[in-house]
Design an enzyme around this catalytic site. Sequence first.
Site, PDB file in Angstrom:
ATOM      1  N   ASP A  17       0.834  -1.213   0.000  1.00 22.07           N
ATOM      2  CA  ASP A  17       0.000   0.000   0.000  1.00 22.07           C
ATOM      3  C   ASP A  17       0.868   1.263   0.000  1.00 22.07           C
ATOM      4  OD1 ASP A  17      -1.996  -1.974   0.474  1.00 22.07           O
ATOM      5  OD2 ASP A  17      -1.755  -1.711   2.634  1.00 22.07           O
ATOM      6  N   GLU A 199     -11.228  -1.321  -3.623  1.00 24.96           N
ATOM      7  CA  GLU A 199     -10.534  -0.678  -2.505  1.00 24.96           C
ATOM      8  C   GLU A 199      -9.336   0.098  -3.043  1.00 24.96           C
ATOM      9  OE1 GLU A 199      -9.277  -3.923   0.031  1.00 24.96           O
ATOM     10  OE2 GLU A 199      -7.554  -4.395  -1.236  1.00 24.96           O
ATOM     11  N   HIS A 263      -3.088  -1.309  -5.181  1.00 21.79           N
ATOM     12  CA  HIS A 263      -3.033  -0.296  -4.120  1.00 21.79           C
ATOM     13  C   HIS A 263      -1.955   0.746  -4.413  1.00 21.79           C
ATOM     14  CE1 HIS A 263      -4.655   0.725  -0.043  1.00 21.79           C
ATOM     15  NE2 HIS A 263      -3.842   1.712  -0.355  1.00 21.79           N
ATOM     16  N   ARG A 296       4.884  -8.199  -0.395  1.00 18.80           N
ATOM     17  CA  ARG A 296       4.345  -7.220  -1.340  1.00 18.80           C
ATOM     18  C   ARG A 296       5.315  -6.048  -1.333  1.00 18.80           C
ATOM     19  NH1 ARG A 296      -1.744  -6.271   0.554  1.00 18.80           N
ATOM     20  NH2 ARG A 296      -0.775  -6.506   2.610  1.00 18.80           N
TER      21      ARG A 296
END
Length: 315
Positions: A17, A199, A263, A296
């Site tokens: 993110d 999202e 994201h 990630r």
Amino acid sequence: MSQELEYNKPWILQRADPYVYKHTDGTYYFTASIPAYDGIVLRHSDTLAGLKDAEEVRVWQKHDKGIMSEHIWAPELHYLDGKWYIYYAGGDIDDVWAIRPYILECADQDPMTGNWVEKGKMTRAEEDEFSFEAFSLDGTVFENRGKHYYIWAEKVGVGKQISNLYIAEMENPCKLKTVQVLLTTPDYDWERIGFWVNEGPAVIHHDGKIYMTYSASETGAAYCMGMLSISEDADLLDPAMWKKERYPVLETNAEKGIYGPGHNSFTEDEQGNPIMVYHARTEEKIEGNPLYNPNRHAMLMKLTWGEDGRPVFKY
């Protein structure tokens, strides 16, 4: 020694993110979800490339109990009305999925060394009975025509639930002025793999239009990016004015070794060229629960504009 930027390769490891903010003085700031989900970190640099090895400072630590004590996710750093704000989500150790959006404020000039004050949960408009009553996260803030808007994800329904994206105008950095408006719900098959998810909204302006990217599906290789767009002159709170793309604008590319891109946030390099910051994995198969797998990684992508003025996302 100046560093060269590498694109579509792991840039800052194990930072999901990712969010990059370029301040008015040219300083770059970076924040992201950290694998332990236990606090908020910032790093800064005079250059975008310099963020990679910049010292990371923990500016806030999760609570031991109660709200904001678990799952500290997706922080974003914004500078509004002369103060710094971090928008983030957090759960409760006694109810780890009671995720809600919270705010930190720093009135000092330097967000790295300044005092951060908890401002509590984002406040909805008085006549709004629904916002932030359920699993809510990924709040982002953007400006258009002198007004600020807040877009966030919130789950509705029963069972596994559905994650939608909502928008509202802001009264101030900590409170919404208008009732929520539903922007997008997972309509298509590529938004419904594993979970029905919209999202991670991010906004970029270009040539009189606003483009809002978002992420869809579960957080493994199926994770991908969709997009909505609208004229800057339109009523941003009229969902009919937004155009949603039928297909993802970015998805897994096994040949490139990039799995589950999403994201994202937008920034620019020192020359003013648009750059997308996003996270992705480098392996297709994930050990254990994807949510708690730390691999990630933050990556960078050069953004270009097509003849139609739309952003082109290309590895």
